[in-house]
Enzyme design. Structure first.
Site, PDB file in Angstrom:
ATOM      1  N   ASP A   1      61.378  86.586  15.644  1.00  0.00           N
ATOM      2  CA  ASP A   1      59.924  86.747  15.732  1.00  0.00           C
ATOM      3  C   ASP A   1      59.273  85.458  15.251  1.00  0.00           C
ATOM      4  OD1 ASP A   1      59.906  89.347  16.705  1.00  0.00           O
ATOM      5  OD2 ASP A   1      59.852  90.253  14.724  1.00  0.00           O
TER       6      ASP A   1
ATOM      7  N   ASP B   1      58.051  91.380  22.670  1.00  0.00           N
ATOM      8  CA  ASP B   1      57.238  92.447  22.068  1.00  0.00           C
ATOM      9  C   ASP B   1      55.886  92.554  22.774  1.00  0.00           C
ATOM     10  OD1 ASP B   1      59.267  92.804  20.161  1.00  0.00           O
ATOM     11  OD2 ASP B   1      58.280  91.490  18.703  1.00  0.00           O
TER      12      ASP B   1
END
Length: 176
Positions: free
Chosen positions: A123, A141
């Site tokens: 991330d 995402d």
């Protein structure tokens, strides 16, 4: 169901490839240029911050002891397979739903590769305001969230259109 795959939602599968490549290239760039937890401010409310997510969205189950890696792998493979089957059954003209499914599949596969390759998801997109921080996320995402939102929007629009058609049919029947 369309008789030929070219007339089905599978015509939209190029979006899966696009999302997957963008996601993987961005993560490879982060891994090559950032140390874990290193952060670079791009805007007063947005940073690139390299983090490892061992769970799902918002680090759900990240401290579950490792089993979640295989659970989320199974979920990603299962949903991607199911959505691909549904794409085959959809006419290609149902663009909103086809786009939604391909965004979800591309995102799921992007995060799946991370889980299998690293044991975690990379991330790096980090938004915040003053001391309030939104959990870091990635392109996969984002694609999953946009795809899910499109599925909801499509169901609302379809329901509204079905009600209009039914009302129109009732009007036409009443006039006869």
């Amino acid at each position: 169901m369309p008789t030929n795959w070219k007339d089905s939602g599978l015509r939209w599968y190029w979006m899966v490839v696009l999302v997957f490549i963008a996601d993987q290239l961005s993560k490879q760039w982060v891994l090559a240029n950032f140390e874990l937890r290193e952060s670079v401010e791009l805007l007063p409310f947005f940073n690139f911050t390299y983090l490892r997510n061992y769970g799902a969205a918002f680090s759900f189950l990240s401290d579950a002891g490792g089993w979640q890696r295989w659970f989320f792998t199974f979920v990603a493979v299962g949903f991607s397979t199911l959505l691909t089957i549904w794409l085959r059954k959809q006419p290609r003209q149902m663009w909103r739903l086809n786009l939604a499914y391909t965004l979800v599949i591309g995102g799921a596969l992007g995060n799946l590769i991370d889980r299998l390759q690293h044991g975690y998801v990379v991330d790096f997109l980090h938004f915040y305001w003053n001391t309030s921080h939104f959990p870091a996320f990635n392109i996969a995402d984002s694609a999953i969230c946009v795809g899910a939102a499109l599925i909801i929007i499509d169901s609302i629009i379809t329901e509204r259109d079905d009600k209009k058609k039914k009302a129109q049919e009732n009007n036409n029947t009443a006039k006869e």
